[in-house]
Design a protein around this motif. Structure first.
Motif, PDB file in Angstrom:
ATOM      1  N   ASN A  18       0.742  -1.192  -0.062  1.00 32.40           N
ATOM      2  CA  ASN A  18      -0.093   0.110   0.025  1.00 32.40           C
ATOM      3  C   ASN A  18       0.883   1.296  -0.060  1.00 32.40           C
ATOM      4  O   ASN A  18       0.389   2.313   0.413  1.00 32.40           O
ATOM      5  N   MET A  19       1.959   1.213  -0.446  1.00 29.39           N
ATOM      6  CA  MET A  19       3.031   2.506  -0.861  1.00 29.39           C
ATOM      7  C   MET A  19       3.573   2.370  -2.182  1.00 29.39           C
ATOM      8  O   MET A  19       4.497   1.548  -2.680  1.00 29.39           O
ATOM      9  N   ALA A  20       3.208   3.460  -2.704  1.00 23.64           N
ATOM     10  CA  ALA A  20       3.709   3.648  -4.347  1.00 23.64           C
ATOM     11  C   ALA A  20       4.918   4.490  -3.919  1.00 23.64           C
ATOM     12  O   ALA A  20       5.083   5.174  -2.803  1.00 23.64           O
ATOM     13  N   VAL A  21       5.962   4.237  -4.629  1.00 23.93           N
ATOM     14  CA  VAL A  21       7.150   5.101  -4.762  1.00 23.93           C
ATOM     15  C   VAL A  21       7.332   6.126  -6.103  1.00 23.93           C
ATOM     16  O   VAL A  21       7.101   5.410  -7.215  1.00 23.93           O
ATOM     17  N   MET A  22       7.555   7.204  -5.863  1.00 23.75           N
ATOM     18  CA  MET A  22       7.708   8.025  -7.210  1.00 23.75           C
ATOM     19  C   MET A  22       9.273   8.616  -7.166  1.00 23.75           C
ATOM     20  O   MET A  22       9.906   8.863  -6.282  1.00 23.75           O
ATOM     21  N   GLN A  23       9.882   8.215  -8.292  1.00 24.45           N
ATOM     22  CA  GLN A  23      11.496   8.525  -8.628  1.00 24.45           C
ATOM     23  C   GLN A  23      11.333   9.240  -9.856  1.00 24.45           C
ATOM     24  O   GLN A  23      10.728   9.074 -10.718  1.00 24.45           O
ATOM     25  N   PHE A  24      12.804   9.981  -9.962  1.00 20.86           N
ATOM     26  CA  PHE A  24      13.186  10.796 -11.115  1.00 20.86           C
ATOM     27  C   PHE A  24      14.487   9.687 -11.705  1.00 20.86           C
ATOM     28  O   PHE A  24      15.155   9.241 -10.745  1.00 20.86           O
ATOM     29  N   ASP A  25      14.630   9.783 -12.995  1.00 18.44           N
ATOM     30  CA  ASP A  25      15.834   9.252 -13.835  1.00 18.44           C
ATOM     31  C   ASP A  25      16.865  10.035 -13.240  1.00 18.44           C
ATOM     32  O   ASP A  25      17.545  10.469 -14.280  1.00 18.44           O
ATOM     33  N   MET A  26      17.545  10.375 -12.229  1.00 20.10           N
ATOM     34  CA  MET A  26      18.360  11.271 -11.888  1.00 20.10           C
ATOM     35  C   MET A  26      19.921  10.905 -12.734  1.00 20.10           C
ATOM     36  O   MET A  26      20.428  11.896 -13.024  1.00 20.10           O
ATOM     37  N   ALA A 181       7.014  15.991 -16.536  1.00 23.14           N
ATOM     38  CA  ALA A 181       7.775  15.925 -15.306  1.00 23.14           C
ATOM     39  C   ALA A 181       9.207  15.914 -15.473  1.00 23.14           C
ATOM     40  O   ALA A 181       9.906  16.362 -14.197  1.00 23.14           O
ATOM     41  N   PHE A 182       9.789  15.841 -16.543  1.00 20.52           N
ATOM     42  CA  PHE A 182      11.448  15.524 -16.372  1.00 20.52           C
ATOM     43  C   PHE A 182      11.822  15.976 -17.789  1.00 20.52           C
ATOM     44  O   PHE A 182      11.220  15.398 -18.926  1.00 20.52           O
ATOM     45  N   ARG A 183      12.589  17.181 -17.897  1.00 22.07           N
ATOM     46  CA  ARG A 183      13.195  17.582 -19.323  1.00 22.07           C
ATOM     47  C   ARG A 183      14.532  18.386 -19.015  1.00 22.07           C
ATOM     48  O   ARG A 183      14.513  18.932 -17.821  1.00 22.07           O
ATOM     49  N   ILE A 184      14.954  18.867 -20.172  1.00 22.48           N
ATOM     50  CA  ILE A 184      15.881  20.075 -20.117  1.00 22.48           C
ATOM     51  C   ILE A 184      15.255  21.174 -20.426  1.00 22.48           C
ATOM     52  O   ILE A 184      14.481  21.282 -20.878  1.00 22.48           O
TER      53      ILE A 184
END
Length: 213
Positions: A18-26, A181-184
């Motif tokens: 019951n826990m989702a995780v949000m990540q960025f492709d760092m 959400a993710f861009r230059i």
């Protein structure tokens, strides 16, 4: 305590039922910033400044170093850690220390402390990189490119999934394939057009899986 409640952890590592995780492709973002830095550096020395050695920001720094070396095989990168996300004076001190060692392209990645780093970069007339938003808007003579990690865009996308009732206990990862959400950001006009084309091509290769930093 709340088995029927779905939780969302930002920059988490391991999801649960019951826990989702949000990540960025760092690492990929760091690679692109590092590659750009390597191409425009005059001294052949790039610098990365972080706050604390948490996983996502060590990945960002590792990517920066790998990208810099890909663009400048004979070059080198130095790193500094402030142990503080918001202290502007510490951010400036870290940047000045790197500059004193010959670094002329710096990617500061803290929160408010980034302001101090960019002030030092501007004063010493070296090249800087922004983070979280297209920072060239506020630093038109200092920022060469920005790592736009759009937290609002990522949260809106994830929360929309939750609203639809389909949020699961898994990792929701945002990379170049999710530009909301993710861009230059924008290139500084001093970045040569051929370098801009190379960097744009690298972003596209990462997006479709042809390149894995």
């Amino acid at each position: 305590r709340h088995p029927d409640t779905m939780f969302l952890v930002v920059n988490g590592s391991e999801p649960k039922k019951n826990m989702a995780v949000m990540q960025f492709d760092m690492k990929s973002m760091g690679y692109v910033m590092g590659y750009t830095a390597g191409k425009i550096s005059t001294t052949g020395k790039g610098g990365y400044i972080g706050a604390q050695k948490v996983q996502s920001y060590t990945q960002l720094g590792d990517g920066f170093s790998k990208g810099f070396k890909a663009a400048r095989p004979e070059g080198m990168t130095l790193s500094a850690w402030t142990n503080d996300w918001d202290d502007i004076a510490k951010g400036k001190e870290a940047a000045l220390n790197l500059i004193s060692q010959g670094v002329d392209t710096i990617f500061p990645t803290m929160d408010n402390a980034v302001i101090g780093s960019l002030r030092a970069i501007k004063e010493k007339n070296v090249k800087g990189f922004g983070i979280y938003y297209d920072a060239i808007v506020d630093w038109p003579d200092t920022v060469m490119q920005s790592a736009v990690l759009d937290m609002r865009g990522a949260l809106l996308t994830t929360i929309k999934t939750a609203k639809e009732g389909s949020l699961k206990g898994q990792v929701y990862r945002y990379g170049f394939e999710t530009p909301q959400a993710f861009r230059i950001g924008s290139f500084h006009q001093s970045v040569p057009s051929d370098v801009q084309d190379e960097v744009t091509s690298i972003v596209q290769q990462i997006e479709i899986g042809q390149l894995t930093p």
